[in-house]
Design a protein around this motif. Structure first.
Motif, mmCIF file in Angstrom:
data_model
loop_
_atom_site.group_PDB
_atom_site.id
_atom_site.type_symbol
_atom_site.label_atom_id
_atom_site.label_comp_id
_atom_site.label_asym_id
_atom_site.label_seq_id
_atom_site.Cartn_x
_atom_site.Cartn_y
_atom_site.Cartn_z
ATOM 1 N N PHE A 46 36.093 34.484 36.188
ATOM 2 C CA PHE A 46 36.460 35.865 36.486
ATOM 3 C C PHE A 46 36.965 36.834 38.186
ATOM 4 C CE2 PHE A 46 36.876 36.245 31.828
ATOM 5 C CZ PHE A 46 38.252 35.662 31.670
ATOM 6 N N GLN A 47 35.435 36.171 38.170
ATOM 7 C CA GLN A 47 35.547 36.781 40.344
ATOM 8 C C GLN A 47 35.957 35.739 40.363
ATOM 9 O OE1 GLN A 47 31.455 35.842 42.453
ATOM 10 N NE2 GLN A 47 31.082 37.823 41.241
ATOM 11 N N PHE A 48 36.012 35.018 41.201
ATOM 12 C CA PHE A 48 37.543 34.268 42.198
ATOM 13 C C PHE A 48 38.989 34.707 41.647
ATOM 14 C CE2 PHE A 48 33.508 32.201 42.865
ATOM 15 C CZ PHE A 48 33.679 31.603 44.591
ATOM 16 N N LEU A 49 39.111 34.009 40.337
ATOM 17 C CA LEU A 49 40.235 34.685 39.900
ATOM 18 C C LEU A 49 40.939 35.767 40.073
ATOM 19 C CD1 LEU A 49 42.213 33.032 38.243
ATOM 20 C CD2 LEU A 49 41.908 33.948 36.080
ATOM 21 N N PHE A 50 40.710 37.400 39.799
ATOM 22 C CA PHE A 50 40.934 38.083 40.005
ATOM 23 C C PHE A 50 40.975 38.766 42.026
ATOM 24 C CE2 PHE A 50 38.699 40.253 36.143
ATOM 25 C CZ PHE A 50 39.328 39.930 35.108
ATOM 26 N N GLU A 51 39.803 37.449 42.657
ATOM 27 C CA GLU A 51 39.812 37.595 44.150
ATOM 28 C C GLU A 51 41.106 37.151 44.339
ATOM 29 O OE1 GLU A 51 37.332 35.773 47.703
ATOM 30 O OE2 GLU A 51 36.322 35.951 46.210
ATOM 31 N N ALA A 52 41.924 35.748 43.930
ATOM 32 C CA ALA A 52 42.773 35.097 44.775
ATOM 33 C C ALA A 52 43.737 36.345 44.218
ATOM 34 C CB ALA A 52 42.902 33.993 44.235
ATOM 35 N N ILE A 53 44.008 37.011 42.658
ATOM 36 C CA ILE A 53 45.212 37.653 42.335
ATOM 37 C C ILE A 53 45.598 38.746 43.737
ATOM 38 C CG2 ILE A 53 45.364 39.806 40.404
ATOM 39 C CD1 ILE A 53 44.766 37.602 38.632
ATOM 40 N N PHE A 54 44.394 39.514 43.970
ATOM 41 C CA PHE A 54 44.067 40.700 44.772
ATOM 42 C C PHE A 54 44.376 40.393 46.217
ATOM 43 C CE2 PHE A 54 40.273 42.547 42.571
ATOM 44 C CZ PHE A 54 41.031 43.754 41.751
ATOM 45 N N LEU A 55 44.056 39.285 46.498
ATOM 46 C CA LEU A 55 44.694 38.473 47.440
ATOM 47 C C LEU A 55 46.082 38.409 47.929
ATOM 48 C CD1 LEU A 55 41.861 36.066 49.085
ATOM 49 C CD2 LEU A 55 42.527 38.105 50.349
ATOM 50 N N SER A 56 46.562 37.624 46.618
ATOM 51 C CA SER A 56 48.433 38.058 46.204
ATOM 52 C C SER A 56 48.702 38.723 45.908
ATOM 53 C CB SER A 56 48.765 36.929 45.471
ATOM 54 O OG SER A 56 49.580 37.097 44.563
ATOM 55 N N LEU A 57 48.060 39.935 45.939
ATOM 56 C CA LEU A 57 49.012 41.721 45.479
ATOM 57 C C LEU A 57 49.151 42.055 46.441
ATOM 58 C CD1 LEU A 57 47.068 43.079 42.379
ATOM 59 C CD2 LEU A 57 49.090 42.419 42.422
#
Length: 416
Positions: free
Chosen positions: A341-352
């Motif tokens: 989840f740490q890396f998944l959330f990071e990818a989502i934040f970058l995309s956002l």
């Protein structure tokens, strides 16, 4: 809840660190998402604005209204005009019959339009005026907002008196700096006393009929000036329904039945009249813009796809650079799902972040003054933009995050 908050905060921190540490690489990678969201939301915003402007331009047709006419509203290249050319036109007798017998109508009126007339007052004249001859119930089926003066009385309409309501532009053109009430204008040689001035509507996107250039007179007065015929000027019976859609359906069914009775049609005879509803045009407009929106979404999705690969590349590099840290976290008891989840959330934040930039650019475009089309970005389109961005981040980050979560802690610590 505490764990989720910690995950979100750490992921957001790592995303900002990635931006600061490798600004150029990150910006270039996010460019695909930014362009994709910008393209999609721009198309959606333009389409929504176009549709809204067209609907506003067609507002003169009314809401919850049915028109009894000779010609049906059929859209497409092959209009079978030969089937309708010899149909009779609506008339005053039929309007009165419907007015007396309809139980599901809140208003009934007969009106007829003569475009491109000329109105005169002393030495002033205005061309391109639309003259509307209407019965008393016209104000019940079509909105007539009076700025000064009053509407017709029923006795005035029944007597066919030469009185008139004029639009804002007619008043300004003929009576500059004067109060037009009580004065007389000439239309086709006939004198009409002004009893009211309608509120200004302004220009519309399609150049559709508007009150500003209209003169409304009693139907009887109109028929003394212009000839009503099957091949010439043709009246329309307008029926206003109640608020509920089912009431409008009942009104349509009742109107069809009464019109068939009035015209003496046998059970097997085809209708020799058309019942037209503005919803027909609204549905046609919605279907056209639905196709345009779909095409725009497909075009923007290609840019989004590029952005997905760009963010995935950032995440793979991020996993490689932080392999040692991942090993330490696992050695200290971090679970696989925490790393995932740490890396998944990071990818989502970058995309956002990329999506937010794209939405911001669209918003800046809407601030540019437009004469013919006012662009407005709706909350729905903003939510769509962020949703698509989040989905792109989820897709881009799932594989790198999975790889990070399945690393062996010992091998990960040794990697440094």
């Amino acid at each position: 809840m505490l764990l989720l908050t910690r995950l979100i905060w750490e992921s957001f921190s790592f995303a900002l660190q990635a931006l600061r540490a490798n600004l150029l690489r990150t910006v270039l990678s996010l460019l695909g998402v930014t362009i994709g969201i910008f393209a999609i939301i721009t198309i959606f915003t333009v389409v929504d604005s176009l549709e809204r402007s067209i609907r506003q331009s067609l507002a003169f047709l009314g809401d919850k209204v049915i028109y009894v006419q000779k010609w049906p509203w059929i859209f497409g290249p092959d209009y079978p005009w030969w089937r309708y050319i010899n149909r009779p036109v609506a008339n005053l007798e039929e309007m009165k019959f419907l007015e007396e017998n309809l139980k599901t109508a809140s208003g009934v009126a007969l009106y007829v339009v003569r475009p491109n007339a000329t109105a005169k007052y002393l030495g002033n004249s205005m061309e391109g005026v639309s003259v509307i001859g209407a019965t008393y119930g016209y104000s019940k089926v079509s909105e007539v907002k009076i700025r000064e003066g009053r509407y017709f009385s029923q006795k005035e309409v029944e007597a066919g008196r030469n009185i008139v309501l004029i639009g804002d532009e007619v008043a300004k053109k003929l009576f500059t700096g004067q109060n037009p009430l009580g004065k007389e204008i000439r239309v086709k040689g006939q004198k009409f006393t002004i009893i009211g001035v309608m509120e200004r509507e302004g220009e519309n996107f399609l150049g559709a009929p508007r009150r500003d250039i209209q003169c409304i007179i009693p139907y009887g007065a109109f028929t003394r000036m212009y000839k009503i015929s099957i091949f010439g000027i043709q009246p329309t019976i307008s029926l206003k329904g109640f608020d509920e859609d089912k009431d409008l359906m009942n009104l349509e069914a009742e109107t069809r039945s009464l019109m068939r009775i009035k015209r003496g049609l046998k059970p097997k005879d085809e209708d020799n009249f058309a019942l037209n509803r503005p919803e027909m045009i609204a549905r046609e407009v919605s279907s056209i813009f639905g196709v345009i929106s779909f095409a725009g979404a497909i075009i923007g999705s290609f840019a989004i796809l590029v952005g997905v690969f760009g963010i995935a590349n950032i995440m793979f590099v991020s996993v490689k650079e932080r392999t040692h840290i991942i090993g330490i976290q696992k050695a200290l008891g971090a679970k696989n799902y925490f790393i995932l989840f740490q890396f998944l959330f990071e990818a989502i934040f970058l995309s956002l972040i990329g999506g937010a930039i794209g939405i911001g650019l669209v918003f800046l475009i809407t601030l540019i003054p437009q004469e013919s089309l006012e662009l407005q970005m709706s909350l729905k389109n903003i939510l769509v933009g962020f949703s698509v961005s989040a989905m792109a981040g989820l897709i881009a980050g799932i594989i790198p995050a999975w790889n990070a979560s399945t690393l062996d802690p010992v091998e990960a610590i040794r990697s440094k």
